[in-house]
Structure formats: structure tokens, C-alpha cells
Write a protein that holds these residues in place. Structure first.
Motif, PDB file in Angstrom:
ATOM      1  N   MET A   1     -32.315   8.080 -11.860  1.00 34.16           N
ATOM      2  CA  MET A   1     -32.457   9.350 -11.135  1.00 34.16           C
ATOM      3  C   MET A   1     -33.038  10.413 -12.062  1.00 34.16           C
ATOM      4  O   MET A   1     -32.704  10.478 -13.244  1.00 34.16           O
ATOM      5  CB  MET A   1     -31.100   9.814 -10.622  1.00 34.16           C
ATOM      6  N   ALA A   4     -31.849  17.293 -12.117  1.00 36.67           N
ATOM      7  CA  ALA A   4     -31.946  18.241 -11.006  1.00 36.67           C
ATOM      8  C   ALA A   4     -33.189  19.118 -11.143  1.00 36.67           C
ATOM      9  O   ALA A   4     -33.884  19.410 -10.161  1.00 36.67           O
ATOM     10  CB  ALA A   4     -30.690  19.097 -10.947  1.00 36.67           C
ATOM     11  N   TRP A   7     -36.347  17.014 -10.421  1.00 29.44           N
ATOM     12  CA  TRP A   7     -36.410  16.731  -8.985  1.00 29.44           C
ATOM     13  C   TRP A   7     -36.888  17.955  -8.199  1.00 29.44           C
ATOM     14  O   TRP A   7     -37.715  17.840  -7.303  1.00 29.44           O
ATOM     15  CB  TRP A   7     -35.042  16.270  -8.494  1.00 29.44           C
ATOM     16  N   HIS A   8     -36.380  19.123  -8.568  1.00 26.98           N
ATOM     17  CA  HIS A   8     -36.797  20.368  -7.903  1.00 26.98           C
ATOM     18  C   HIS A   8     -38.289  20.612  -8.118  1.00 26.98           C
ATOM     19  O   HIS A   8     -39.022  20.969  -7.185  1.00 26.98           O
ATOM     20  CB  HIS A   8     -35.984  21.540  -8.440  1.00 26.98           C
ATOM     21  N   ARG A  11     -40.426  18.117  -6.061  1.00 27.50           N
ATOM     22  CA  ARG A  11     -40.490  18.435  -4.634  1.00 27.50           C
ATOM     23  C   ARG A  11     -41.551  19.488  -4.343  1.00 27.50           C
ATOM     24  O   ARG A  11     -42.101  19.540  -3.235  1.00 27.50           O
ATOM     25  CB  ARG A  11     -39.128  18.912  -4.142  1.00 27.50           C
ATOM     26  N   THR A  39     -35.542  13.543   0.829  1.00 27.34           N
ATOM     27  CA  THR A  39     -34.679  14.723   0.719  1.00 27.34           C
ATOM     28  C   THR A  39     -33.557  14.739   1.749  1.00 27.34           C
ATOM     29  O   THR A  39     -32.607  15.517   1.615  1.00 27.34           O
ATOM     30  CB  THR A  39     -35.521  16.007   0.871  1.00 27.34           C
ATOM     31  N   GLY A  63     -32.578  11.988  -2.699  1.00 24.41           N
ATOM     32  CA  GLY A  63     -32.696  11.953  -4.152  1.00 24.41           C
ATOM     33  C   GLY A  63     -33.437  10.736  -4.662  1.00 24.41           C
ATOM     34  O   GLY A  63     -33.747  10.644  -5.857  1.00 24.41           O
ATOM     35  N   ASP A  64     -33.758   9.794  -3.767  1.00 25.89           N
ATOM     36  CA  ASP A  64     -34.470   8.578  -4.169  1.00 25.89           C
ATOM     37  C   ASP A  64     -35.973   8.735  -4.000  1.00 25.89           C
ATOM     38  O   ASP A  64     -36.448   9.389  -3.054  1.00 25.89           O
ATOM     39  CB  ASP A  64     -34.010   7.380  -3.341  1.00 25.89           C
ATOM     40  N   ALA A 149     -24.754  11.168   0.720  1.00 29.20           N
ATOM     41  CA  ALA A 149     -24.351  12.432   0.087  1.00 29.20           C
ATOM     42  C   ALA A 149     -23.234  13.125   0.847  1.00 29.20           C
ATOM     43  O   ALA A 149     -23.181  14.348   0.921  1.00 29.20           O
ATOM     44  CB  ALA A 149     -25.559  13.369  -0.060  1.00 29.20           C
TER      45      ALA A 149
END
Length: 214
Positions: A1, A4, A7-8, A11, A39, A63-64, A149
Motif C-alpha cells: 500500500m 496516505a 495516495w492523495h 488521486r 476509492t 485504497g487498491d 473499510a
């Protein structure tokens, strides 16, 4: 993963898109021109053989990343991603994604993710060979709760979009065997079921079954 922060940032590199329940999000055999950052929602990854047999590979949740292997290797997609529930994802163009990964130094992060998925696959194969049906079923339901989640401390968690046939594929048994396993979990007070809905009523009881302690 990814972290955070990464990932942000990731996106923001693409275009948000919504997918209807049961729609094909990435098609097997297509060119890896883009990938998806999931998402919201729950998906399954399957491979369709020439003889019509469908092999379950994985469930994926928020998250994947989906489809990154064909993007990196410039190959046709070897599997299909299907939305089990309404899904949201960011569509990332292949070249832009590769450039983002190189500029942010994320190659090792993605390698660790790939190794984690290999370990997940190895664990799944081991479970198929060694664990009783109801234990595999309980573990699969727990993974789905985590992928979705949900707050696992809540009183009840509602899983939707899954057919008994898909659960059967995931744990390597027949649909009738899944019906039997769900009946055991219902009698134990762990779950309630209806058409394409499984409500986890008691996470503690379900965890106990997943450990083989019931």
C-alpha cells in the motif's frame, strides 16, 4: 500500500469515474493504457479461460491499485476486474502514472505491494489445502469486511453484492457447501443472510470461527 500522502497525490493525477454494480472495470485481453485507483466500493479480480472456466483471483477494496501490472510491463491484461458494488475510482493514464512513480521514488513501495499480494495468494492456496470449509468462509468474510473499510468494532456490518457462487469460487468449494457453511455461522449468531446480502452481526464470533476455535 502507498502512504496516505502518496495516495492523495496519486488521486490528483487522474480523472474520477463511477462504475455501476456488475460492470467490467478492466477487461481481460485489453491493452494496459491506464490503471485505476479504487476509492470506493468492492471489486473482484477473475481470469477467464478459453474453455469458459472462470478462476477467482482476489477481492479488492478502497485504497487498491487495479491494472498496474500491465501498465508497468506494457502487456495485455491477464485478468478482469468486475465491480461487485457501485464503485468509484480515479482513472490514471499509463505514462503519467509511470512518470509519477519515478519522480516520487515509489518503485520500492509498489514492489512491496506486489510481494504482499504474492504472500496473500500463497496464503490463500495454503488455506484451500489445509483448512475446513467454515474456517475458510469465516476468514473470507473477515477480509471482505476489512477491504470494505468498515468499522470492525461496530455492532453489525453489511456486505452486499456477493452471490453465493462468487463466495464459493473464492474459497474453493461448491455453492451448496457455502450454503451449509453460512447456515453454521447463522446458527452461531455470527451472520444473517438474504439475497446477495450478508450481515455480520458479531465480529468476535466470526473471528473465533476464522481461528478454528468454534
Amino acid at each position: 500500500m502507498l502512504s496516505a500522502g502518496a495516495w492523495h497525490e496519486l488521486r490528483n493525477q487522474g480523472t474520477p469515474h463511477t462504475f455501476r454494480e456488475r460492470s467490467v472495470m478492466l477487461r481481460q485481453g485489453s491493452v494496459g493504457s491506464h490503471l485505476l485507483a479504487l476509492t470506493g466500493g468492492l471489486t473482484k479480480v477473475v481470469r477467464r479461460e478459453p474453455n469458459g472456466v472462470v478462476t477467482w483471483l482476489a477481492f479488492r477494496g478502497p485504497g487498491d491499485l487495479l491494472g498496474e501490472v500491465s501498465v508497468f510491463h506494457h502487456t495485455l491484461r491477464t485478468a478482469e476486474v468486475v465491480a461487485l458494488t457501485p464503485c468509484t475510482a480515479v482513472v490514471l493514464e499509463a505514462e503519467r502514472f509511470r512518470r509519477f512513480v519515478e519522480e516520487r521514488g515509489l518503485v520500492m513501495d509498489l514492489m512491496r505491494q506486489a510481494l504482499s499480494r504474492l504472500r496473500e495468494s500463497d496464503l490463500h492456496r495454503t488455506e484451500l489445502l489445509t483448512l475446513p470449509l467454515v474456517v475458510r468462509l469465516a476468514r473470507s468474510l473477515l477480509r471482505l469486511v476489512e477491504l470494505s473499510a468498515f468499522d470492525t468494532a461496530s455492532d453489525a456490518v453489511r456486505l452486499t453484492g456477493l452471490s453465493q457462487e462468487e463466495i464459493a469460487q473464492a474459497i474453493g468449494v461448491t455453492r451448496n457447501a457455502v450454503i451449509t457453511g453460512l447456515q453454521q455461522l447463522r446458527e452461531a449468531g455470527a451472520v444473517e443472510t438474504s439475497r446477495k446480502v450478508i450481515v455480520v452481526k458479531d465480529m468476535q464470533v466470526l473471528r473465533s470461527w476464522a481461528l478454528g476455535a468454534s
